[in-house]
Design a protein around this motif. Structure first.
Motif, PDB file in Angstrom:
ATOM      1  N   ILE A 129     -37.612  89.323  39.209  1.00  0.00           N
ATOM      2  CA  ILE A 129     -37.336  88.597  40.250  1.00  0.00           C
ATOM      3  C   ILE A 129     -38.241  89.787  41.600  1.00  0.00           C
ATOM      4  O   ILE A 129     -38.726  88.774  42.508  1.00  0.00           O
ATOM      5  N   TRP A 160     -46.198  77.721  46.663  1.00  0.00           N
ATOM      6  CA  TRP A 160     -45.319  78.021  46.781  1.00  0.00           C
ATOM      7  C   TRP A 160     -44.247  77.671  47.422  1.00  0.00           C
ATOM      8  O   TRP A 160     -43.004  78.047  47.555  1.00  0.00           O
ATOM      9  N   TYR A 219     -36.384  79.866  44.915  1.00  0.00           N
ATOM     10  CA  TYR A 219     -36.315  80.887  44.752  1.00  0.00           C
ATOM     11  C   TYR A 219     -35.585  82.112  45.104  1.00  0.00           C
ATOM     12  O   TYR A 219     -34.651  83.024  45.131  1.00  0.00           O
ATOM     13  N   CYS A 242     -31.609  81.041  43.963  1.00  0.00           N
ATOM     14  CA  CYS A 242     -31.871  82.468  42.643  1.00  0.00           C
ATOM     15  C   CYS A 242     -31.432  84.362  43.665  1.00  0.00           C
ATOM     16  O   CYS A 242     -30.641  84.506  42.478  1.00  0.00           O
ATOM     17  N   THR A 243     -31.821  84.308  43.912  1.00  0.00           N
ATOM     18  CA  THR A 243     -32.153  85.718  44.544  1.00  0.00           C
ATOM     19  C   THR A 243     -30.833  85.861  44.820  1.00  0.00           C
ATOM     20  O   THR A 243     -30.513  87.221  45.352  1.00  0.00           O
TER      21      THR A 243
END
Length: 366
Positions: A74, A94, A101, A104-105
């Protein structure tokens, strides 16, 4: 109203992206540290597996290993994203990935916190595992000829010497089990036969302890036989004299050893969690600031960044509504057989009179 809103200039956004790029690479190193801690903890538990009962003790090291590997992946991706955020054109690649992202982080960072809490909450399971495992190991101490148990005597002796302990709770635990094999008992001796017959289970129980219980720092020779018999030794009183045996039980010694390890690992994981949380906060500011720049259309203009676009209550309420609407979409209207909001012309129905027969034929419109 946005939560913790901050205004960023072009220079501040670039500096934030550069700092986050460096911090993400440092986070890759912290991921390696998490992996190493999990591996170290797994090895330490495996080294004592013969004196531990089968419990879910590998759950914590396995989680740290998995979290460490995930952190490397990650944060490597996060470093690449933050490096490209300096250029607005590169950020467009992105943009759609940024929010997934960050989510998820966030869950990954939460798993780090859970791993730290599990390190501190492992003590009770560890104590029960040691209590049962040491109990079985001491009972199999004499089975040096039995496959699968022939090394337990050596393991227990080395354990008592290394950790300066004796027995499970204390040295008296050896009085209640037969730790001397029958092959080393003289069956022609009357005292031996009497002890075997006097016990209900036919065990040879004596007030002796293994040699590994002896304290080598004691000024007098070790008294390991007839420990409770004061008259059997010169100038010896069992009730008042300090014995030259290890006082501490091995369960307590091992529990203190593993507790110290778990506390050190837990503290390290909490520090890593705080570091990862700060990196996640910075990435969230960078993402919202860059999105606002794209809305303005001027890459050199100022933009606002925030943690949440709305307040915590409004964000929770809107997310709850989204989940609720998703649940409604999966429901089927079994009562009406269709959507009640659809308008159907009145001419499409056939009117029925008494006896459930139509009063007159009415054409049904198509």
């Amino acid at each position: 109203m946005a939560v913790l809103k901050v205004k960023f200039t072009k220079t501040k956004r670039d500096k934030l992206a550069q700092v986050l790029w460096i911090l993400n690479w440092i986070s890759v190193v912290t991921g390696v540290i998490l992996f190493s801690l999990g591996l170290f903890l797994r090895v330490e538990i495996s080294k004592r597996r013969e004196i531990m009962s089968d419990r879910q003790l590998h759950m914590v090291p396995n989680m740290l290993i998995a979290v460490g590997l995930t952190a490397c992946a990650i944060n490597f991706l996060g470093g690449k994203i933050c490096y490209d955020c300096v250029d607005t054109a590169k950020y467009l690649r992105w943009k759609l990935l940024m929010l997934p992202y960050i989510i998820c982080t966030f869950f990954f960072t939460f798993c780090i916190l859970v791993g730290a809490l599990m390190c501190y909450g492992m003590r009770s399971e560890l104590e029960e595992s040691l209590l049962s495992g040491l109990h079985d190991a001491m009972h199999y101490y004499k089975d040096t000829d039995t496959p699968g148990r022939c090394f337990l005597k050596r393991t227990v002796d080395l354990l008592q010497i290394q950790f300066q302990c004796c027995g499970n709770n204390d040295f008296r635990d050896w009085f209640h089990i037969q730790w001397i094999s029958n092959r080393y008992l003289d069956m022609s001796h009357k005292e031996v036969v009497h002890r075997l017959r006097s016990n209900v289970e036919g065990k040879y129980l004596v007030d002796n302890v293994p040699f590994s219980c002896c304290n080598p720092s004691s000024p007098r020779p070790c008294i390991q036989h007839q420990v409770t018999n004061s008259s059997a030794h010169f100038n010896y009183d069992y009730t008042t004299e300090e014995l030259n045996l290890w006082r501490r039980g091995c369960r307590q010694a091992l529990l203190e050893y593993f507790t110290q390890i778990m506390q050190s690992v837990g503290l390290t994981v909490i520090i890593i969690w705080l570091f990862e949380l700060s990196v996640l906060t910075g990435v969230r500011y960078l993402q919202t600031a860059m999105d606002n720049v794209l809305q303005n259309g001027d890459p050199d203009s100022e933009s606002d960044g925030w943690l949440l676009e709305n307040s915590f209550v409004e964000t929770a309420r809107s997310n709850f509504k989204i989940i609720k609407n998703l649940g409604k979409c999966n429901q089927i209207d079994t009562a009406g057989g269709g959507d009640p909001n659809i308008d159907v012309p009145s001419s499409s129905f056939v009117h029925y009179g008494p006896g459930n027969f139509p009063t007159k034929p009415i054409p049904v419109s198509t």
